[in-house]
Write an enzyme that holds these catalytic residues in place. Structure first.
Site, mmCIF file in Angstrom:
data_model
loop_
_atom_site.group_PDB
_atom_site.id
_atom_site.type_symbol
_atom_site.label_atom_id
_atom_site.label_comp_id
_atom_site.label_asym_id
_atom_site.label_seq_id
_atom_site.Cartn_x
_atom_site.Cartn_y
_atom_site.Cartn_z
ATOM 1 N N ASP A 150 0.777 -1.141 -0.176
ATOM 2 C CA ASP A 150 0.054 0.000 -0.138
ATOM 3 C C ASP A 150 0.889 1.289 -0.010
ATOM 4 O O ASP A 150 2.047 1.267 0.540
ATOM 5 C CB ASP A 150 -0.836 -0.102 1.302
ATOM 6 N N GLU A 170 1.574 -0.393 -5.090
ATOM 7 C CA GLU A 170 0.670 0.567 -5.584
ATOM 8 C C GLU A 170 1.450 1.971 -5.520
ATOM 9 O O GLU A 170 2.064 2.654 -4.414
ATOM 10 C CB GLU A 170 -0.436 0.874 -4.352
#
Length: 522
Positions: free
Chosen positions: A209, A268
């Site tokens: 993330d 990401e």
């Protein structure tokens, strides 16, 4: 255009199709209306039938759920609403037994404000070793009453919150998600411990993330965000993101991953250009990274072609394969982006054949294979912190997170043994359910199943070569012989010679309709 080599046991992920499980919304193994690990276990046969190679499971760790699990209070355990470690181990074993790999979310940039570290940091006060793990600063102005700088939170509002002793802490997202200080050795050591904990249990990799976050610019300088346009496009001049020091963090992560051959990472990474993305894909950093150009492209043939060209170019000088995604839990579903209703569904069917014809990794967000649209929820049903942080000006991401419909004619469509779901499901979805679509050879689900089966064959192998196509059309060929035609010309077009193997809409007398795609063997 050169792409990745043939997969082996240790680089299984290079051509894999990953299925993103937003755990709250996939399947409830009980009756509380919240998806969980037991529900996922029970539905594994459905994912085998779909034909995916791997899972990416969104956070299921202990969390107060201020951001639905992305505020982690313990990165090495399971949130009771989702199950426990024994349930996770059973899921992992059963998925592996089906030949499906399992990757999980890693949330390194921040913790929950209820993690023991942050609770101790507040208690121990300014200058304490516990506080040094986070980004605490004195304020500015009279009595330090103003934030340390002018950074905004990505969720809206300021990126700083003041604590009772007068200091401020940084949170790029919600106040319940304080940012860690990655210049602190204990922060790096804890991240390595988390990686090893899950790798030892047998996970096959991690989706990281905010992989372009973690490290902030030296001195935490002010920036004129309005003038620089950085609210919408986080480029290399944004001091909050994509700072050079983040690459040292990824090198540490890679060293841990290399202790477990076959384990992989996908980041990401939202960056401004191909070269910035490629920096994350150097041999000692991430194995792969999402390229969001397809996800952000409008339904326009030039934009779609440009997305493919740039995505291939961004990995051309790296060891990484391309990585394609059309929807996820943070962005509007592509059915809705492409026009919603029958129009959006027709285009989404064609987009699926584009995505799955391309070399490299592909991610399918749960519900993509059903043609799920976004759902316009009433204000009182919204749960995303973006809604409150933006002063009720941004509705947030709930619309794309509606629970998956499995069977039946009315909510909750087999999602739960209970009567309600954590986000309300709409009426009128009887034809959208897995059960209804599995019985329909012309459904979106049947199209995905057929495409994923063909994608595993030698036909869909090798590099991409662009073909000449009529205006408004896109055509390419893979070395293995798969030819993709995508028609956005506004009228039917004649397909070239070759055996038609799959189409997103009926092909009559060799004519591919507008807003449709076809795979041929040629």
């Amino acid at each position: 255009m050169s792409t990745a080599s043939t997969p082996t046991a240790t680089d299984w992920w290079r051509e894999a199709v990953f299925y993103q499980v937003y755990i709250r919304s996939f399947a409830d193994g009980g009756d509380d209306g919240v998806g969980d690990l037991a529900g996922l276990r029970a539905r594994l046969p459905e994912l085998v039938a779909l034909g995916v190679d791997a899972l990416w499971i969104n956070p299921f760790f202990p969390s107060p759920m201020a951001d639905h699990g992305y505020d982690v209070s313990d990165p090495r355990d399971v949130e009771p609403v989702f199950g426990d470690l024994a349930e996770f181990d059973a899921l992992l074993a059963e998925a592996h037994g089906h030949g499906i790999r399992v990757t999980i979310d890693l949330v390194p940039n921040h913790t929950s404000d209820q993690r023991d570290w942050f609770v101790q940091a507040l208690a121990d006060g300014p200058g304490s070793p516990a506080r040094a793990r986070y980004v605490f600063r004195d304020g500015t102005g009279p009595d330090g009453a103003e934030p340390p700088n002018n950074w905004p939170s990505i969720f809206g509002g300021p990126a700083w919150t003041r604590v009772p002793d007068g200091q401020w802490y940084l949170h790029l997202f919600a106040p319940e998600q304080p940012d860690l200080d990655f210049t602190h050795p204990e922060v790096l050591e804890d991240l390595a411990q988390t990686l090893r904990f899950w790798l030892a249990r047998g996970v096959d990799g991690f989706r990281i993330d905010v992989a372009h976050g973690m490290v902030k610019a030296d001195g935490l300088p002010d920036v004129d965000f309005d003038e620089a346009g950085l609210f919408d496009d986080h480029g290399p001049t944004d001091p909050r993101l994509d700072v050079d020091g983040v690459h040292d963090v990824h090198r540490m992560i890679r060293r841990v991953l290399d202790e477990h051959p076959g384990a992989m990472t996908v980041g990401e990474v939202w960056v401004a250009d191909d070269e910035r993305l490629a920096r994350y894909l150097r041999p000692d950093e991430l194995h792969s990274a999402f390229n969001f150009r397809l996800l952000t492209a409008d339904w326009d043939v030039e934009e779609l072609r440009d997305a493919v060209v740039h995505s291939l170019a961004s990995v051309a000088g790296t060891p990484a394969p391309p990585c394609w995604v059309l929807s996820n839990h943070d962005r509007p579903r592509h059915v809705t982006r492409y026009g919603d209703g029958e129009l959006g569904t027709r285009r989404a069917r064609a987009a699926a054949l584009l995505q799955l014809a391309l070399p490299g990794m592909a991610f399918v967000y749960n519900g993509d294979e059903l043609g799920m649209p976004d759902v316009d929820l009433p204000d009182e049903a919204l749960t995303d912190p973006v809604w409150t942080r933006s002063g009720h000006t941004e509705r947030g991401r709930d619309a794309c997170r509606i629970p998956v419909p499995w069977s039946g004619d009315a909510p909750p469509y087999g999602f739960t043994a209970g009567t309600t779901t954590w986000l309300p499901m709409p009426e009128g979805w009887a034809g959208l359910t897995v059960a209804a679509q599995a019985a329909d050879p012309d459904s979106v689900l049947s199209l995905y199943r057929a495409a994923l089966q063909l994608r595993r064959t030698p036909l869909a192998s090798g590099d991409v070569h662009w073909l000449t196509a009529p205006e408004g059309c896109l055509a390419l060929r893979r070395d293995g012989g798969l030819v993709l035609w995508l028609n956005l010309s506004g009228a039917p077009v004649a397909l070239p010679e070759g055996r038609l193997v799959l189409a997103s809409a009926p092909v009559v007398e060799g004519l591919l309709p507008h807003d449709a795609a076809a795979w041929l063997e040629g």
